[in-house]
Design an enzyme around this catalytic site. Structure first.
Site, mmCIF file in Angstrom:
data_model
loop_
_atom_site.group_PDB
_atom_site.id
_atom_site.type_symbol
_atom_site.label_atom_id
_atom_site.label_comp_id
_atom_site.label_asym_id
_atom_site.label_seq_id
_atom_site.Cartn_x
_atom_site.Cartn_y
_atom_site.Cartn_z
ATOM 1 N N ILE A 170 0.837 -1.189 0.000
ATOM 2 C CA ILE A 170 0.000 0.000 0.000
ATOM 3 C C ILE A 170 0.881 1.252 0.000
ATOM 4 O O ILE A 170 2.016 1.207 0.482
ATOM 5 C CB ILE A 170 -0.967 -0.008 1.216
ATOM 6 C CG1 ILE A 170 -1.975 1.140 1.139
ATOM 7 C CG2 ILE A 170 -0.216 -0.036 2.522
ATOM 8 C CD1 ILE A 170 -3.127 1.033 2.135
ATOM 9 N N CYS A 171 0.343 2.333 -0.570
ATOM 10 C CA CYS A 171 0.967 3.653 -0.539
ATOM 11 C C CYS A 171 2.270 3.628 -1.347
ATOM 12 O O CYS A 171 2.247 3.372 -2.541
ATOM 13 C CB CYS A 171 1.163 4.072 0.913
ATOM 14 S SG CYS A 171 1.618 5.800 1.179
ATOM 15 N N ALA A 172 3.400 3.875 -0.732
ATOM 16 C CA ALA A 172 4.688 3.795 -1.420
ATOM 17 C C ALA A 172 5.271 2.387 -1.361
ATOM 18 O O ALA A 172 6.285 2.108 -2.004
ATOM 19 C CB ALA A 172 5.667 4.798 -0.827
#
Length: 180
Positions: free
Chosen positions: A101-103
């Site tokens: 998730i995200c980066a």
């Protein structure tokens, strides 16, 4: 129930890490939080998390799912860690579930696991790798699940539960959360 590895690096996004760990444990998954180094991990906003073990201690284990929280510089540390890269490639070779998730998807891109896949990530996180992100809150592409960012953490974690244990397991966790 499924067993899950959550590698945790300094600078991880705590909202994502804690949400993933908490909801998967509510689903009765066996969750192992493994720090890159021994001792507590200080996350991106100063929250300190005590991992269960270290990455070195789980290198010879297999997991149903490896899930990477995002946050910076945590995602970069996961991307740059040879042990994490080895775990991700081995997981893909045995056709196990992978999620980030995200980066966090940066580490999957570094391992060469995102080419030709439908993924989402934090805005701009995959630009350097040349991987397009859909911008959707959650994407599922076979055994690969990706999430956009902290605001999608709960949907992401619930999707992981559903993918590994089914809709009933997701509903059993989601109901008591009293989500709108």
């Amino acid at each position: 129930m499924p067993n899950v590895l959550v590698p945790l690096a300094a600078g991880a996004e705590e909202l994502e890490a804690v949400t993933i760990i908490d909801l998967l444990r509510r689903a009765q998954f066996e969750v192992t939080v493994a720090g890159l180094e021994p001792g507590p991990v200080t996350c991106s906003r100063g929250t300190v998390i005590q991992p269960d073990t270290t990455v070195d201690q789980v290198l010879d284990q297999s997991f149903d799912l490896i899930v990477l929280p995002g946050g910076l510089p945590g995602a970069n540390h996961l991307r740059d860690d040879a042990r994490v890269q080895g775990l991700l490639r081995a997981q893909a070779e045995r056709d196990g579930h992978l999620a980030a998730i995200c980066a966090g998807p940066k580490a999957l891109a570094e391992a060469g696991l995102l080419e030709g896949r439908t993924v989402t990530a934090f805005t701009g996180a995959l630009d350097e790798a040349g991987i397009p992100s859909t911008g959707a809150p959650v994407e599922i592409d076979g055994r690969l699940i990706t999430g956009r960012g902290p605001g999608a953490a709960m949907d992401f974690a619930l999707t992981l539960i559903e993918q590994l244990a089914g809709r009933e397991a997701r509903d059993a966790v989601e109901g008591p959360l009293l989500r709108p």
